[in-house]
Design a protein around this motif. Structure first.
Motif, short mmCIF file in Angstrom:
data_model
loop_
_atom_site.label_atom_id
_atom_site.label_comp_id
_atom_site.label_asym_id
_atom_site.label_seq_id
_atom_site.Cartn_x
_atom_site.Cartn_y
_atom_site.Cartn_z
N GLU A 182 0.87 -1.18 0.00
CA GLU A 182 0.00 0.00 0.00
C GLU A 182 0.90 1.23 0.00
OE1 GLU A 182 -4.01 -1.58 2.29
OE2 GLU A 182 -2.54 -0.50 3.48
N GLY B 101 -3.64 4.10 7.58
CA GLY B 101 -2.26 4.18 7.09
C GLY B 101 -1.98 3.19 5.99
N HIS C 268 0.94 -5.97 4.79
CA HIS C 268 0.44 -7.28 5.23
C HIS C 268 1.22 -8.40 4.56
CE1 HIS C 268 -3.71 -5.04 5.47
NE2 HIS C 268 -2.76 -4.44 6.15
N LYS D 262 -1.50 -8.93 9.55
CA LYS D 262 -1.90 -7.58 9.15
C LYS D 262 -1.14 -6.46 9.86
CE LYS D 262 -6.12 -6.47 8.13
NZ LYS D 262 -6.29 -6.37 6.68
N ARG E 93 -0.12 4.02 13.17
CA ARG E 93 -1.05 3.23 12.32
C ARG E 93 -1.76 2.15 13.13
NH1 ARG E 93 0.53 -1.85 10.08
NH2 ARG E 93 -1.21 -2.69 8.88
N TRP F 110 -8.37 -1.52 10.28
CA TRP F 110 -8.03 -2.71 9.50
C TRP F 110 -6.53 -3.03 9.54
CZ3 TRP F 110 -11.40 -3.08 4.39
CH2 TRP F 110 -12.75 -3.08 4.76
N GLU G 41 -6.98 2.42 -2.81
CA GLU G 41 -7.27 2.02 -1.41
C GLU G 41 -8.10 3.10 -0.69
OE1 GLU G 41 -7.41 0.46 1.39
OE2 GLU G 41 -6.86 -1.55 0.73
N1 GLU Z 1 -4.60 0.25 5.11
C1 GLU Z 1 -4.88 -0.76 6.09
C2 GLU Z 1 -3.66 -0.96 6.98
O1 GLU Z 1 -3.18 -0.04 7.50
C3 GLU Z 1 -5.31 -2.06 5.48
C4 GLU Z 1 -6.50 -2.05 4.61
C5 GLU Z 1 -6.75 -3.43 4.04
O2 GLU Z 1 -7.18 -4.32 4.78
O3 GLU Z 1 -6.39 -3.66 2.90
O4 GLU Z 1 -3.17 -2.01 7.18
#
Ligand code: GLU
Ligand code: MG
Length: 458
Positions: free
Chosen positions: A147, A251, A255, A349, A308, A314, A199
């Motif tokens: 991301e 943020g 993952h 995650k 974050r 998430w 995103e």
């Molecule tokens: N942007 C989110 C994070 O900080 C994750 C979003 C997602 O699950 O893709 O991990």
């Protein structure tokens, strides 16, 4: 590294020179990732590839203690300026970079001048741990989700360079040329792009790539992020992979998806455990889950990482697991009906892209194997947002909040003798020195100052 190995490296590189020249390559960059997650490079003319492949290119030992802002978190004994290593490019992974015309990239391993592996080389460490897994007849497949945000112009402020709602078609249309160039450049660099999407956060985009062996997955993460940055540069954008580019909002995560395999069979599916996990995969996952607080010192390596790591973003800040639960640190992905046998995996995650991907995977392999050795079992899965549970329920279900600061994660890391031993005491000491120095550096910073100071470092 004996004479025969050097000779075969030189031969393999020699065979590549003409092919690369035909594709317009003039220079080669070889990279390693330091303990702060910065990709560091040495570059040389293409004609030198055979020589560098067999003898390496020099690099100071001090990089083991580099902070992301290039300050050296020294030991206090004054040894940092003394000593040299050789970065040995792994030419099996050489690739011309369409995003940087005239350049090819190859990941490097760091060796001592004696020819022995450098004990703090994270890529060689990961290779050792993968070999240890192979001795048990096991292998891991992994991938890093990426991301990032793009910012307009050269300024240090974050000015989202793409408009439109999260996951929105309008955002893709707004920068369709850039989005296409990213996907195309990744494909041309040999990255197996699974999907791309706008995103949730302002200016944020994401790419997912196919799972590979651990060393390949970490290499791909380095290659893909360099490619994304280069394409941004061509379009006049700054690129940030920081977990907190701007304080409000969600943020950038990093993952990790992983699955455990034996003899071509995915152990995360078709087993007798919950949701088809085999007992072996369950123990592997339980080992990881139990060590997440300590592993955060590797996978969420900066004070800014913890801006974050808050509930309801998430980011998975609770040490628990659950099927498709995006608030669990370990999200089980069973795959769609019919695809489970190959698709089942778990997603960690809580990590972000400031982490050295080789160290992250090394830590995960170690933790998983320790789970196997200790015959751990997973706790009950969680099928709600843990933030919706009251404190008493969280305690009764054994759901712990992950560390809320780098200091807390580092304390767990320091308390984990087995993990530090697996990394090597020298590497663990470097990690501790850098993290302590980072904590001190930003101790008096506001969240806004911390986000701004770290926004463009990685
Ligand atoms: N942007 C989110 C994070 O900080 C994750 C979003 C997602 O699950 O893709 O991990
Ligand atoms: Mg995402």
């Amino acid at each position: 590294m004996d004479a025969a190995e050097r000779f075969s490296r030189s031969q393999a590189a020699g065979e590549l020179v003409d092919q690369l020249a035909e594709r317009g390559v003039a220079g080669v960059v070889t990279t390693f990732v330091d303990n702060s997650g910065i990709t560091r490079v040495k570059a040389f003319p293409l004609s030198k590839l055979p020589q560098v492949a067999s003898w390496g290119v020099g690099v100071s030992t001090s990089f083991d203690r580099f902070r992301a802002d290039d300050f050296i978190a020294g030991s206090g004994h004054g040894e940092e300026p003394v000593g040299d290593l050789r970065i040995m490019p792994d030419v099996r992974r050489v690739v011309p970079l369409g995003s940087l015309p005239g350049w090819a990239w190859t990941p490097g391993d760091r060796y001592r001048q004696s020819g022995n592996p450098h004990v703090q080389c994270s890529r060689l460490l990961l290779r050792r741990l993968v070999d240890m897994l192979a001795e048990r007849g096991l292998s891991m497949r992994a991938t890093f989700e990426i991301e990032w945000v793009i910012s307009q112009g050269p300024g240090d402020d974050f000015v989202p360079a793409v408009q439109g709602p999260g996951y929105g078609m309008a955002r893709l249309i707004d920068q369709a040329d850039y989005c296409r160039d990213v996907v195309q450049a990744l494909r041309e660099a040999g990255v197996d792009v699974d999907q791309f999407h706008p995103e949730y956060a302002a200016g944020q985009l994401e790419v997912s790539v196919g799972a590979e062996s651990p060393v390949d997955a970490a290499d791909t993460s380095v290659l893909a992020r360099s490619t994304i940055r280069a394409i941004g540069h061509q379009h006049g954008f700054r690129t940030s992979f920081s977990p907190k580019v701007a304080v409000p909002g969600v943020g950038n995560g990093g993952h990790v998806h992983l699955s455990l395999w034996r003899e071509g069979a995915n152990l995360m599916s078709g087993g007798s455990g919950p949701f088809g996990l085999t007992p072996e995969a369950g123990a592997f996952c339980a080992g990881i889950l139990s060590r997440l607080p300590a592993l955060l010192a590797i996978g969420a390596p900066s004070p800014v990482s913890y801006l974050r790591l808050v509930p309801s973003h998430w980011a998975g800040v609770y040490a628990c697991w659950g099927v498709e639960n995006r608030e669990a640190a370990m999200r089980m992905v069973t795959g769609s009906m019919g695809s489970q046998l190959w698709a089942a995996n778990v997603e960690i995650k809580c990590f972000d892209l400031l982490a050295n991907p080789y160290l992250v995977l090394a830590g995960l392999v170690f933790a998983g194997v320790a789970g196997l050795d200790d015959e751990l079992t997973l706790p009950d899965p969680v099928d709600v947002d843990p933030a919706a549970l009251d404190a008493e329920t969280l305690v009764s279900r054994g759901i712990r909040r992950l560390p809320t600061s780098l200091g807390e994660a580092l304390a767990a890391f320091k308390a984990d003798d087995a993990l530090r031993e697996a990394l090597s005491p020298e590497l663990a000491a470097s990690i501790v020195a850098i993290r302590e120095s980072d904590i001190e550096q930003y101790a008096d910073s506001s969240d806004e100052e911390l986000a701004a100071a770290t926004r463009w470092l990685h």
